[in-house]
Design an enzyme around this catalytic site. Structure first.
Site, short mmCIF file in Angstrom:
data_model
loop_
_atom_site.label_atom_id
_atom_site.label_comp_id
_atom_site.label_asym_id
_atom_site.label_seq_id
_atom_site.Cartn_x
_atom_site.Cartn_y
_atom_site.Cartn_z
N ARG A 178 -19.01 -5.64 5.83
CA ARG A 178 -18.02 -4.95 6.44
C ARG A 178 -17.44 -4.23 7.70
NH1 ARG A 178 -13.45 -6.36 1.96
NH2 ARG A 178 -12.55 -4.10 3.29
N ARG B 73 1.00 -1.21 -0.12
CA ARG B 73 0.28 -0.24 -0.37
C ARG B 73 1.22 1.53 0.10
NH1 ARG B 73 -5.64 -0.93 1.87
NH2 ARG B 73 -5.77 -2.76 2.52
N ARG C 140 -11.13 5.13 3.20
CA ARG C 140 -9.84 4.39 2.68
C ARG C 140 -10.12 4.86 1.32
NH1 ARG C 140 -13.65 -0.46 1.97
NH2 ARG C 140 -11.49 -2.20 1.60
#
Length: 197
Positions: free
Chosen positions: A139, A88, A150
Site C-alpha cells: 500500500r 475517525r 496517518r
C-alpha cells in the site's frame, strides 16, 4: 452484533475484524477497503480519494459517511457488522449514531486497541516485508512518511472519538500489544456480554 474497532494504524484492527467476522457471520466494513475498491474501479470518488490516500491523508467526512451509510443498508449487514477504520472523527461518530437511529439500530460495543506507537513502526515494516515476500503490492500509505502522517492524524482526530464513546459508556479498552490470539480472547470476553440470545 454491531461493533466498532478503534486503534491507530497497524494496531491489528484488520486481523481482529477478520476473526470476529468469521465467528459471527457478519461483514467487516473497512472504510479503507471500500475506498481502495473505489480507487481500483477508478470511480469519481475513488480518483478523488486516491491522491489524498497516497499522501497519507484522510478523505473528507462526507465521502466516508456516504460510503458507510450505503454499505450498512446492504443485506449482508442486517445481522450486524464490524466497523474498522470508522468513525475517525467525532463528527463521523455523531453521523453514525444518527444513521443507526434512523434504521432503529444501536451499537453493541466500541473496542479500542491500545498500542505502543513506537512499536507500530516495527509492525508496519513487518507488514511491508510480508507483502513483498508474498508478491503482493505494498500500500502506498504504508511507507514511513505516510504512516507518520496517518499516526499524527489518528492522534489528533480519533483520540476524541474514544472519549466520545467513553462518555456514552460504550468504550472498552484492550491491550493491543498482546499476542494476536490473546487480543482475540480479550475481545471475545467483552463481546460475550453483548451477544443477544
Amino acid at each position: 452484533m454491531r461493533l466498532i474497532l478503534l486503534g491507530p494504524p497497524g494496531a491489528g484492527k484488520g486481523t481482529q475484524s477478520a476473526r470476529f467476522m468469521q465467528k459471527y457471520g457478519i461483514p467487516q466494513l473497512s472504510t479503507g477497503d471500500m475506498l481502495r475498491a473505489a480507487v481500483s474501479a477508478a470511480t469519481p470518488i475513488g480518483l478523488k480519494a486516491k491522491a489524498i490516500m497516497d499522501a497519507g491523508g484522510l478523505v473528507s467526512d462526507d465521502i466516508v459517511v456516504g460510503i458507510v451509510a450505503d454499505r450498512i443498508r446492504e443485506s449482508d449487514a442486517t445481522r450486524g457488522f464490524i466497523l474498522d477504520g470508522f468513525p475517525r472523527t467525532v463528527n463521523q461518530a455523531q453521523a453514525l449514531d444518527a444513521m443507526l437511529a434512523e434504521q432503529h439500530m444501536d451499537l453493541d460495543s466500541v473496542i479500542e486497541l491500545k498500542v505502543d506507537e513506537a512499536a507500530l513502526l516495527d509492525r508496519i515494516a513487518s507488514r511491508v516485508q510480508e507483502m513483498v515476500a508474498a508478491g503482493k503490492p505494498v500500500r502506498a500509505d504504508d511507507n514511513p512518511d505516510a504512516f507518520k502522517t496517518r499516526l499524527d492524524a489518528y492522534r489528533t482526530l480519533t483520540a476524541p472519538v474514544s472519549a466520545y464513546y467513553e462518555k456514552k459508556g460504550r468504550l472498552r479498552t484492550i491491550d493491543g500489544m498482546a499476542p494476536a490470539d490473546t487480543v482475540t480472547e480479550m475481545i471475545d470476553e467483552v463481546l460475550s456480554h453483548c451477544v443477544k440470545a
